[in-house]
Design a protein around this motif. Structure first.
Motif, PDB file in Angstrom:
ATOM      1  N   LYS A  35       0.862  -1.182   0.000  1.00  0.00           N
ATOM      2  CA  LYS A  35       0.000   0.000   0.000  1.00  0.00           C
ATOM      3  C   LYS A  35       0.896   1.229   0.000  1.00  0.00           C
ATOM      4  N   ILE A  36       0.574   2.193  -0.796  1.00  0.00           N
ATOM      5  CA  ILE A  36       1.326   3.446  -0.849  1.00  0.00           C
ATOM      6  C   ILE A  36       0.548   4.475  -0.036  1.00  0.00           C
ATOM      7  N   VAL A  37       1.183   5.008   0.984  1.00  0.00           N
ATOM      8  CA  VAL A  37       0.519   5.951   1.873  1.00  0.00           C
ATOM      9  C   VAL A  37       1.096   7.344   1.657  1.00  0.00           C
ATOM     10  N   ALA A  38       0.221   8.313   1.537  1.00  0.00           N
ATOM     11  CA  ALA A  38       0.649   9.698   1.418  1.00  0.00           C
ATOM     12  C   ALA A  38      -0.423  10.572   2.040  1.00  0.00           C
ATOM     13  N   SER A  39      -0.041  11.327   3.070  1.00  0.00           N
ATOM     14  CA  SER A  39      -1.019  12.199   3.715  1.00  0.00           C
ATOM     15  C   SER A  39      -0.327  13.387   4.355  1.00  0.00           C
ATOM     16  N   PRO A  40      -1.003  14.535   4.359  1.00  0.00           N
ATOM     17  CA  PRO A  40      -0.440  15.696   5.044  1.00  0.00           C
ATOM     18  C   PRO A  40      -0.464  15.455   6.554  1.00  0.00           C
ATOM     19  N   PRO A  41       0.358  16.171   7.329  1.00  0.00           N
ATOM     20  CA  PRO A  41       0.335  16.000   8.782  1.00  0.00           C
ATOM     21  C   PRO A  41      -1.048  16.339   9.355  1.00  0.00           C
ATOM     22  N   THR A  42      -1.469  15.553  10.337  1.00  0.00           N
ATOM     23  CA  THR A  42      -2.710  15.854  11.056  1.00  0.00           C
ATOM     24  C   THR A  42      -2.547  15.471  12.519  1.00  0.00           C
ATOM     25  N   PHE A  43      -3.093  16.316  13.392  1.00  0.00           N
ATOM     26  CA  PHE A  43      -3.040  16.062  14.831  1.00  0.00           C
ATOM     27  C   PHE A  43      -4.384  15.579  15.368  1.00  0.00           C
ATOM     28  N   GLU A  44      -5.322  15.244  14.475  1.00  0.00           N
ATOM     29  CA  GLU A  44      -6.667  14.862  14.901  1.00  0.00           C
ATOM     30  C   GLU A  44      -6.666  13.692  15.868  1.00  0.00           C
ATOM     31  N   LEU A  45      -5.867  12.659  15.583  1.00  0.00           N
ATOM     32  CA  LEU A  45      -5.856  11.464  16.431  1.00  0.00           C
ATOM     33  C   LEU A  45      -4.904  11.574  17.612  1.00  0.00           C
ATOM     34  N   ILE A  61      10.020  16.550  28.296  1.00  0.00           N
ATOM     35  CA  ILE A  61       9.976  16.213  26.877  1.00  0.00           C
ATOM     36  C   ILE A  61       8.527  16.390  26.436  1.00  0.00           C
ATOM     37  N   ILE A  62       8.309  17.304  25.494  1.00  0.00           N
ATOM     38  CA  ILE A  62       6.971  17.551  24.963  1.00  0.00           C
ATOM     39  C   ILE A  62       6.878  16.812  23.639  1.00  0.00           C
ATOM     40  N   GLU A  63       5.963  15.853  23.561  1.00  0.00           N
ATOM     41  CA  GLU A  63       5.859  15.029  22.356  1.00  0.00           C
ATOM     42  C   GLU A  63       5.052  15.725  21.272  1.00  0.00           C
ATOM     43  N   CYS A  64       5.468  15.486  20.020  1.00  0.00           N
ATOM     44  CA  CYS A  64       4.769  15.994  18.838  1.00  0.00           C
ATOM     45  C   CYS A  64       4.658  14.814  17.884  1.00  0.00           C
ATOM     46  N   LYS A  65       3.467  14.203  17.810  1.00  0.00           N
ATOM     47  CA  LYS A  65       3.327  12.960  17.046  1.00  0.00           C
ATOM     48  C   LYS A  65       2.134  13.023  16.099  1.00  0.00           C
ATOM     49  N   PRO A  66       2.246  13.833  15.046  1.00  0.00           N
ATOM     50  CA  PRO A  66       1.147  13.849  14.077  1.00  0.00           C
ATOM     51  C   PRO A  66       1.195  12.612  13.195  1.00  0.00           C
ATOM     52  N   LYS A  67       0.064  12.305  12.570  1.00  0.00           N
ATOM     53  CA  LYS A  67       0.046  11.258  11.547  1.00  0.00           C
ATOM     54  C   LYS A  67       0.435  11.942  10.247  1.00  0.00           C
ATOM     55  N   ALA A  68       1.419  11.385   9.530  1.00  0.00           N
ATOM     56  CA  ALA A  68       1.886  12.001   8.287  1.00  0.00           C
ATOM     57  C   ALA A  68       2.678  11.000   7.465  1.00  0.00           C
ATOM     58  N   ALA A  69       2.586  11.117   6.148  1.00  0.00           N
ATOM     59  CA  ALA A  69       3.408  10.309   5.245  1.00  0.00           C
ATOM     60  C   ALA A  69       3.649  11.124   3.983  1.00  0.00           C
ATOM     61  N   PRO A  70       4.907  11.369   3.615  1.00  0.00           N
ATOM     62  CA  PRO A  70       6.116  10.902   4.301  1.00  0.00           C
ATOM     63  C   PRO A  70       6.341  11.628   5.634  1.00  0.00           C
ATOM     64  N   LYS A  71       7.367  11.161   6.382  1.00  0.00           N
ATOM     65  CA  LYS A  71       7.699  11.723   7.688  1.00  0.00           C
ATOM     66  C   LYS A  71       7.890  13.230   7.547  1.00  0.00           C
ATOM     67  N   PRO A  72       7.263  14.012   8.437  1.00  0.00           N
ATOM     68  CA  PRO A  72       7.366  15.471   8.305  1.00  0.00           C
ATOM     69  C   PRO A  72       8.652  16.030   8.895  1.00  0.00           C
ATOM     70  N   LYS A  73       8.937  17.277   8.540  1.00  0.00           N
ATOM     71  CA  LYS A  73       9.990  18.054   9.189  1.00  0.00           C
ATOM     72  C   LYS A  73       9.315  18.811  10.332  1.00  0.00           C
ATOM     73  N   PHE A  74      10.019  18.975  11.443  1.00  0.00           N
ATOM     74  CA  PHE A  74       9.434  19.586  12.625  1.00  0.00           C
ATOM     75  C   PHE A  74      10.111  20.906  12.961  1.00  0.00           C
ATOM     76  N   SER A 123       0.110  22.044  16.418  1.00  0.00           N
ATOM     77  CA  SER A 123      -0.625  21.752  17.649  1.00  0.00           C
ATOM     78  C   SER A 123       0.058  22.502  18.785  1.00  0.00           C
ATOM     79  N   THR A 124      -0.746  22.975  19.758  1.00  0.00           N
ATOM     80  CA  THR A 124      -0.222  23.841  20.820  1.00  0.00           C
ATOM     81  C   THR A 124      -0.587  23.316  22.201  1.00  0.00           C
ATOM     82  N   GLY A 125       0.343  23.512  23.143  1.00  0.00           N
ATOM     83  CA  GLY A 125       0.104  23.183  24.546  1.00  0.00           C
ATOM     84  C   GLY A 125       0.761  24.218  25.433  1.00  0.00           C
ATOM     85  N   VAL A 126       0.344  24.266  26.696  1.00  0.00           N
ATOM     86  CA  VAL A 126       0.878  25.248  27.650  1.00  0.00           C
ATOM     87  C   VAL A 126       1.749  24.532  28.673  1.00  0.00           C
TER      88      VAL A 126
END
Length: 190
Positions: A35-45, A61-74, A123-126
């Motif tokens: 399966k070929i996966v390609a998707s923009p980053p999303t923080f919905e899940l 350590i503040i985690e940033c784990k969006p779903k994305a393909a290919p792997k995003p730059k942060f 995505s934002t946190g305090v």
């Protein structure tokens, strides 16, 4: 090895692949789907935590784990300030932000930005600083004759906005006071 390598994949490469192994004694087949996966980053899940607590002088350590393909730059910002790696701040390859030697000045709104060739998201946190928990009276070594009772004390100071739990262990194994109530007794002093 009978290995098949595909480079620079496109959506046309998706499908069922079959490997056939054959010798003089016969032939066997094995199938696999690509399966070929390609998707923009999303923080919905997996959105960033809205409130992050960090102990004064400690590390977070503040985690940033969006779903994305290919792997995003942060990239990260605190308020409107773009953050870069330094002596106290480090952005890991997986997108996590690490801050060490936390001070009151580190409190604020942190935003993680993720971008790949399909799009971008954030995505934002305090971050809030709490007083560090400290052991103010540690248990002391005790010599006791067999059959006598032994008492050990542990007192700690902590941030008044947080709850505190004491966990006792013996040789690295946590003591279950409910199961071992005939041998161990817990006294909580207020």
């Amino acid at each position: 090895k009978g290995e098949l390598r595909l480079q620079s994949l496109t959506f046309d490469d998706a499908g069922m692949y079959q490997c056939i192994a054959e010798n003089t004694h016969g032939i066997i087949y094995a199938n696999a789907e690509l399966k070929i996966v390609a998707s923009p980053p999303t923080f919905e899940l997996n959105p960033m935590k809205k409130k992050i607590l960090a102990a004064k002088g400690g590390r977070v350590i503040i985690e940033c784990k969006p779903k994305a393909a290919p792997k995003p730059k942060f990239s990260w910002s605190k308020g409107t300030e773009l953050l870069v790696n330094g002596s106290r701040i480090h952005i890991w390859d997986d997108g996590s932000l690490e801050i060490i030697n936390i001070t009151k000045l580190d409190e604020g709104r942190y935003t993680c930005f993720a971008e790949n060739n399909r799009g971008k998201a954030n995505s934002t946190g305090v971050l809030e600083m709490t007083e560090a928990t400290r052991i103010t009276l540690a248990p002391l070594n005790v010599d006791v004759t067999v059959g006598e009772n032994a008492t050990m004390q542990c007192i700690a100071s902590h941030d008044p906005t947080l709850d505190l739990t004491f966990i006792w262990s013996l040789n690295g194994f946590v003591i279950d006071f409910e199961k071992e109530h005939e041998h161990y007794e817990r006294n909580v002093m207020v």
